[in-house]
Enzyme design. Sequence first.
Site, PDB file in Angstrom:
ATOM      1  N   HIS A  33       0.839  -1.210   0.000  1.00  0.00           N
ATOM      2  CA  HIS A  33       0.000   0.000   0.000  1.00  0.00           C
ATOM      3  C   HIS A  33       0.872   1.258   0.000  1.00  0.00           C
ATOM      4  O   HIS A  33       0.576   2.230  -0.697  1.00  0.00           O
ATOM      5  CB  HIS A  33      -0.870   0.049   1.258  1.00  0.00           C
ATOM      6  CG  HIS A  33      -1.839  -1.082   1.400  1.00  0.00           C
ATOM      7  ND1 HIS A  33      -1.664  -2.085   2.315  1.00  0.00           N
ATOM      8  CD2 HIS A  33      -2.997  -1.364   0.750  1.00  0.00           C
ATOM      9  CE1 HIS A  33      -2.671  -2.939   2.241  1.00  0.00           C
ATOM     10  NE2 HIS A  33      -3.494  -2.538   1.297  1.00  0.00           N
ATOM     11  N   SER A 181       0.112  -9.050   1.314  1.00  0.00           N
ATOM     12  CA  SER A 181      -1.347  -8.952   1.390  1.00  0.00           C
ATOM     13  C   SER A 181      -1.758  -8.882   2.853  1.00  0.00           C
ATOM     14  O   SER A 181      -1.139  -9.534   3.710  1.00  0.00           O
ATOM     15  CB  SER A 181      -1.979 -10.193   0.745  1.00  0.00           C
ATOM     16  OG  SER A 181      -3.330 -10.314   1.147  1.00  0.00           O
ATOM     17  N   SER A 182      -2.780  -8.109   3.136  1.00  0.00           N
ATOM     18  CA  SER A 182      -3.279  -8.013   4.517  1.00  0.00           C
ATOM     19  C   SER A 182      -3.688  -9.386   5.027  1.00  0.00           C
ATOM     20  O   SER A 182      -3.626  -9.659   6.221  1.00  0.00           O
ATOM     21  CB  SER A 182      -4.473  -7.068   4.576  1.00  0.00           C
ATOM     22  OG  SER A 182      -4.156  -5.855   3.943  1.00  0.00           O
TER      23      SER A 182
HETATM   24  P1  AMP Z   1      -6.645  -3.470  -0.347  1.00  0.00           P
HETATM   25  O1  AMP Z   1      -6.415  -2.682   0.892  1.00  0.00           O
HETATM   26  O2  AMP Z   1      -6.274  -4.913  -0.228  1.00  0.00           O
HETATM   27  O3  AMP Z   1      -8.011  -3.226  -0.939  1.00  0.00           O
HETATM   28  O4  AMP Z   1      -5.621  -2.893  -1.410  1.00  0.00           O
HETATM   29  C1  AMP Z   1      -5.558  -1.522  -1.684  1.00  0.00           C
HETATM   30  C2  AMP Z   1      -4.647  -1.303  -2.852  1.00  0.00           C
HETATM   31  O5  AMP Z   1      -3.351  -1.796  -2.537  1.00  0.00           O
HETATM   32  C3  AMP Z   1      -5.083  -2.050  -4.118  1.00  0.00           C
HETATM   33  O6  AMP Z   1      -4.886  -1.201  -5.241  1.00  0.00           O
HETATM   34  C4  AMP Z   1      -4.171  -3.238  -4.149  1.00  0.00           C
HETATM   35  O7  AMP Z   1      -3.950  -3.754  -5.433  1.00  0.00           O
HETATM   36  C5  AMP Z   1      -2.906  -2.621  -3.579  1.00  0.00           C
HETATM   37  N1  AMP Z   1      -2.000  -3.657  -3.076  1.00  0.00           N
HETATM   38  C6  AMP Z   1      -2.280  -4.612  -2.148  1.00  0.00           C
HETATM   39  N2  AMP Z   1      -1.223  -5.410  -1.971  1.00  0.00           N
HETATM   40  C7  AMP Z   1      -0.242  -4.966  -2.804  1.00  0.00           C
HETATM   41  C8  AMP Z   1       1.088  -5.371  -3.094  1.00  0.00           C
HETATM   42  N3  AMP Z   1       1.638  -6.432  -2.498  1.00  0.00           N
HETATM   43  N4  AMP Z   1       1.792  -4.675  -4.005  1.00  0.00           N
HETATM   44  C9  AMP Z   1       1.241  -3.600  -4.632  1.00  0.00           C
HETATM   45  N5  AMP Z   1      -0.015  -3.161  -4.407  1.00  0.00           N
HETATM   46  C10 AMP Z   1      -0.744  -3.829  -3.506  1.00  0.00           C
END
Ligand code: AMP
Length: 277
Positions: A33, A181-182
């Site tokens: 993020h 990833s979260s």
């Molecule tokens: P989320 O909080 O999981 O909805 O993700 C928010 C944003 O962060 C989205 O655009 C995801 O694609 C991006 N994102 C999540 N994990 C990664 C990662 N490992 N590398 C790059 N972007 C990420």
Amino acid sequence: MITILDTTESLKSYIKNRKIGFVPTMGALHEGHLSLVREAKKQADYTLASIFVNPAQFAAHEDLDRYPRQEQQDIALLEQAGADAVFLPKVSALYPEGFSTTIHVGPIGQILEGEVRPHFFDGVALVVTKLLLLVEPTVAVFGEKDYQQLIIIKKLVNELNLNTVIVGAPIIRDPDGLAMSSRNAYLTASERKIAPLLYRVLHDTMLQLKGPSVNSDAILLNAKEKLLTYGFSAVDYIALCDANTLNPLINVTAPARLLAAARLDSIRLIDNVPILF
Ligand code: AMP
């Protein structure tokens, strides 16, 4: 100091006459993020992130209530990464009582991730559209980690004539290759050892697919079998797709993308790699 915006009214007055780079998230932030925040900073005058766990993209049986929440830590991380403001709307601010409007993204939302989560991309499209209309950013940065989401949002912004440039940013990985990833926090120690093999298999398969006169069906089947042998409990898909439309490809033609989703019991991991020439 980062500015905290917890109402749509405070957001509206913050964005006035400002060129905003926007990073929407669901919180539980990690380096992936934060890389998006850094990218947004390069592309606009003010960087605004949002943290909102969007109920519209979770099905009844999914992990909405279990989704990790760590707001204070997230705000501190955003500040360190150089974000100027964070928007933290309440669910009732975005979806007031009686809210019923939907967005349907069409067939592209029914393939790959959409096969197991048929309402997911409509829910994502709804919240992203609302956020883009509220924040009015010049650019919004999304991770290639969620590659299908990135493509769908680019299509949506184009088709609805929204006034934001959508920028894709590369996947940030742990040193062993696992895409951050979260949800990785839920992996047990033994699952965490298996998890990076998803990327390894994607990478090796990508190299094989580039070979001369290859049988891509056989290569993809072999990749799936390898993942199962390594200990993944199921492979939802491993698919060779056109990188812009996500249409399935029989043979590698540029630009192409290899996408996969595999499970370690209840944890679903997704990852993807470009087919580079
Ligand atoms: P989320 O909080 O999981 O909805 O993700 C928010 C944003 O962060 C989205 O655009 C995801 O694609 C991006 N994102 C999540 N994990 C990664 C990662 N490992 N590398 C790059 N972007 C990420």
